[in-house]
Design an enzyme around this catalytic site. Structure first.
Site, PDB file in Angstrom:
ATOM      1  N   SER A 154       0.853  -1.183   0.000  1.00  0.00           N
ATOM      2  CA  SER A 154       0.000   0.000   0.000  1.00  0.00           C
ATOM      3  C   SER A 154       0.891   1.236   0.000  1.00  0.00           C
ATOM      4  O   SER A 154       2.036   1.178   0.489  1.00  0.00           O
ATOM      5  CB  SER A 154      -0.897   0.029   1.247  1.00  0.00           C
ATOM      6  OG  SER A 154      -1.556   1.285   1.394  1.00  0.00           O
ATOM      7  N   TYR A 167      -2.092  -0.620  10.471  1.00  0.00           N
ATOM      8  CA  TYR A 167      -2.161  -0.927   9.035  1.00  0.00           C
ATOM      9  C   TYR A 167      -0.888  -0.474   8.329  1.00  0.00           C
ATOM     10  O   TYR A 167      -0.300  -1.218   7.532  1.00  0.00           O
ATOM     11  CB  TYR A 167      -3.382  -0.240   8.420  1.00  0.00           C
ATOM     12  CG  TYR A 167      -3.527  -0.455   6.930  1.00  0.00           C
ATOM     13  CD1 TYR A 167      -4.018  -1.654   6.438  1.00  0.00           C
ATOM     14  CD2 TYR A 167      -3.193   0.549   6.025  1.00  0.00           C
ATOM     15  CE1 TYR A 167      -4.167  -1.854   5.071  1.00  0.00           C
ATOM     16  CE2 TYR A 167      -3.331   0.355   4.661  1.00  0.00           C
ATOM     17  CZ  TYR A 167      -3.818  -0.852   4.194  1.00  0.00           C
ATOM     18  OH  TYR A 167      -3.961  -1.050   2.835  1.00  0.00           O
TER      19      TYR A 167
END
Length: 265
Positions: A154, A167
């Site tokens: 990501s 995350y």
């Protein structure tokens, strides 16, 4: 990226390949599954959502005629994830491409993150990826067959942000795990890469926006829009295919220029 033609005959980029995809029931994983099947791949899909998984598999079979096997699997159970990888290998007669797509995220302040939530995100986003990759790569090594592994990273694994410490940390780990795997497995003909999407129109991104209505996902994205599932699936297809035969250990950013704009006030 489209299939190409030789002498007027359409050649599919993944013809004859067996592909294991995690998180294949919806979102980007579903998009990757459809794209790969259209390029001639036989699929084994893992997901925790049984109804969505079977619906996706059924539609892919109907639309493409390709083989699609499924297994319901909660990747927060890392031992079960490794077992599922072995099952996929046996069922398909080997795996040529592993797509570690599954991931979860929750928006919450760093100081309020429960250890249980931290551990679950790490289990799904990193530990299951490690277990699946190790299981598949070990079998590839034993059979002296090359292959390709593409991990879901990501943009949040390449730059920090608020409300997503767990995350972000998990995706930073994915980037370094990808590089480390690539170095060790390259001599054996196994390529390992990652894709780092920015803001993509998926159920996960829509859920995060619902958690914080003040979010403007594209305010600092030069292209001025969210990306599509199809655009991310194209990146996975490129890295998984022979078109990327001299690419390993890289993380391909698909974010509309968001990270490139980090210095903008």
């Amino acid at each position: 990226m489209n299939s190409y033609h030789i002498g007027g005959i359409r050649r599919m980029k993944l013809a004859g390949k067996n592909v294991l995809i995690t998180g294949g029931a919806q979102g980007i994983g579903q998009g990757i599954a459809f794209r790969f099947a259209r390029e001639g791949a036989a699929l084994f899909l893992l997901d925790v959502k049984s109804k969505e998984l079977e619906a996706t598999a059924r539609t892919i079979r109907e639309e493409t005629g390709m083989r699609v096997e499924t297994e319901v699997c909660d990747l927060s159970d890392v031992g079960r994830a490794a077992e599922a990888a072995g099952q996929a290998w046996t069922t398909m007669g080997g795996i040529d491409i592993l797509i570690n797509n599954a991931g979860i995220a929750v928006r919450e302040p760093f100081a309020s993150i429960p250890l249980t939530t931290w551990n679950k995100i790490m289990d799904v986003n990193v530990n299951a990826m490690f277990a699946l990759s190790q299981s598949v790569a070990t079998r590839m090594l034993e059979q002296r067959r090359g292959g390709s592994i593409v991990n879901m990273a990501s943009k949040n694994g390449l730059a920090g942000s608020s409300m997503l410490a767990h995350y972000n940390a998990s995706k930073g780990a994915v980037v370094l795990l990808t590089q480390s795997m690539a170095v060790e497995l390259a001599p054996h003909g196994i390529r390992v890469n990652a894709v780092a999407p920015g803001f993509i129109d998926t159920p996960l991104d829509r859920k995060l926006k619902q958690q914080d209505r003040s979010l403007d996902l594209t305010a600092r994205t030069p292209m001025g829009r969210t990306g599509t599932v199809e655009e991310v699936a194209s990146a996975f297809l490129f890295l998984a295919s022979d078109e990327a035969s001299y690419i390993t250990g890289t993380t391909l950013v698909v974010d509309g220029g968001h990270l490139a704009n980090a210095g903008e006030l």
